[in-house]
Structure formats: structure tokens, C-alpha cells
Scaffold this motif. Structure first.
Motif, short mmCIF file in Angstrom:
data_model
loop_
_atom_site.label_atom_id
_atom_site.label_comp_id
_atom_site.label_asym_id
_atom_site.label_seq_id
_atom_site.Cartn_x
_atom_site.Cartn_y
_atom_site.Cartn_z
N ARG A 193 -22.03 -12.89 32.70
CA ARG A 193 -23.01 -12.87 32.04
C ARG A 193 -23.77 -11.71 31.78
O ARG A 193 -24.38 -11.22 30.65
CB ARG A 193 -24.06 -14.13 32.60
CG ARG A 193 -23.72 -15.44 32.13
CD ARG A 193 -24.79 -16.35 32.58
NE ARG A 193 -24.21 -17.69 33.12
CZ ARG A 193 -24.24 -18.01 34.12
NH1 ARG A 193 -24.90 -17.44 35.18
NH2 ARG A 193 -23.63 -19.37 34.47
N ARG A 217 -22.02 -9.43 29.47
CA ARG A 217 -22.39 -9.98 28.07
C ARG A 217 -23.50 -9.78 27.52
O ARG A 217 -23.74 -9.13 26.29
CB ARG A 217 -21.94 -11.34 28.10
CG ARG A 217 -21.97 -11.87 26.68
CD ARG A 217 -21.50 -13.35 26.53
NE ARG A 217 -22.83 -14.02 27.11
CZ ARG A 217 -22.49 -15.14 28.04
NH1 ARG A 217 -21.40 -15.38 28.62
NH2 ARG A 217 -23.52 -15.68 28.43
N GLN A 218 -24.62 -9.81 28.21
CA GLN A 218 -25.96 -9.32 28.10
C GLN A 218 -26.16 -8.01 27.50
O GLN A 218 -26.81 -7.68 26.61
CB GLN A 218 -26.92 -9.86 28.87
CG GLN A 218 -27.04 -11.23 28.92
CD GLN A 218 -27.98 -11.74 30.00
OE1 GLN A 218 -28.32 -11.08 30.99
NE2 GLN A 218 -28.38 -12.99 29.93
N ARG A 222 -23.74 -5.84 26.74
CA ARG A 222 -23.07 -5.57 25.45
C ARG A 222 -23.85 -6.13 24.34
O ARG A 222 -23.92 -5.25 23.10
CB ARG A 222 -21.58 -6.48 25.53
CG ARG A 222 -20.98 -5.89 24.31
CD ARG A 222 -19.46 -6.67 24.57
NE ARG A 222 -19.63 -7.94 24.24
CZ ARG A 222 -18.99 -8.86 25.29
NH1 ARG A 222 -18.50 -8.32 26.25
NH2 ARG A 222 -19.32 -10.10 24.96
N ASP A 223 -24.46 -7.36 24.32
CA ASP A 223 -25.16 -7.79 23.13
C ASP A 223 -26.26 -6.86 22.93
O ASP A 223 -26.80 -6.43 21.74
CB ASP A 223 -25.70 -9.10 23.47
CG ASP A 223 -24.53 -10.39 23.32
OD1 ASP A 223 -23.29 -9.88 22.99
OD2 ASP A 223 -24.64 -11.22 23.84
N ASN A 280 -25.26 -3.49 21.35
CA ASN A 280 -24.72 -3.92 19.91
C ASN A 280 -26.23 -4.40 19.08
O ASN A 280 -26.40 -3.73 17.75
CB ASN A 280 -24.00 -5.30 19.71
CG ASN A 280 -22.63 -4.85 20.25
OD1 ASN A 280 -22.48 -3.80 20.16
ND2 ASN A 280 -21.95 -6.00 20.50
N GLN A 281 -27.16 -4.78 19.54
CA GLN A 281 -28.36 -5.03 19.02
C GLN A 281 -29.25 -3.74 18.57
O GLN A 281 -29.50 -3.46 17.67
CB GLN A 281 -29.32 -5.78 19.70
CG GLN A 281 -30.72 -6.22 19.06
CD GLN A 281 -31.55 -7.03 19.45
OE1 GLN A 281 -31.20 -7.52 20.75
NE2 GLN A 281 -32.68 -7.52 19.10
#
Length: 106
Positions: free
Chosen positions: A42, A45-46, A48-49, A52-53
Motif C-alpha cells: 500500500r 502504491r501511495q 507511486r500515485d 504521478n500526481q
């Protein structure tokens, strides 16, 4: 290339990796390892997100700046005044230099 390269991770040999995994198993237990792996997944993933943002925001702002720059360039494009534009069908005159502006050659 070294045949043992897949076993090396950040300069840790296979034996050292096994010892580290055994210590993790002893410290957290067999029931705690899946929770740790889930939490780690998790978190990755956070991250990476979020990355990307940030990249999308930077690209969006760069596009806004570029669009503003292009608009300013279009506004300040220098056009020749009406009285200087050539009239179709009339010959253009070569610019004349006044005699006092000419410099004698040495």
C-alpha cells in the motif's frame, strides 16, 4: 557478467539474505509477515500515485506557462505599418542614403 548477480541485492549475498529473512520471521512471526507485506505494498502504491500526481501538476502548470508565453508572443508580433507595406503592382523603391550620412572611404 557474474552468474550470481540475481542473488546479489545491494551487495548482500544469498546467505546474508537468508539470515535477514529468518530474523524477520522470528521477530514478526508467520502471521505478521503478510500484514507487513500488505502495508508495504500500500505504501509503495501511495508513493507511486503521489509521484504521478506531482508529475501531472508540473506538466499542467508548464502547459499554462507555455500557453501564456505563446499568447504574449502573438500579441507582440511586430507588423509593418500600413504606410510601409508594399502596394501590389507598384515597384518597390530602394532606400536612399542621404549624402551627409555617407562616410568617405579611407
Amino acid at each position: 557478467m557474474n552468474a550470481h548477480l540475481p542473488l546479489l541485492f545491494l551487495d548482500i549475498s544469498g546467505g546474508e539474505l537468508i539470515v535477514i529473512l529468518l530474523l524477520i520471521l522470528l521477530f514478526f512471526g508467520s502471521k505478521g509477515i503478510p500484514d507487513i507485506a500488505r502495508t508495504l505494498g500500500r505504501t509503495m502504491r501511495q508513493l507511486r500515485d503521489a509521484s504521478n500526481q506531482v508529475q501531472r501538476e508540473i506538466q499542467k502548470e508548464a502547459n499554462v506557462v507555455k500557453r501564456g508565453f505563446d499568447e504574449q508572443r502573438a500579441q507582440f508580433r511586430i507588423e509593418e505599418p500600413e504606410h510601409r507595406r508594399p502596394v501590389p503592382g507598384q515597384p518597390t523603391e530602394a532606400p536612399t542614403v542621404p549624402p551627409e550620412a555617407e562616410q568617405p572611404s579611407k
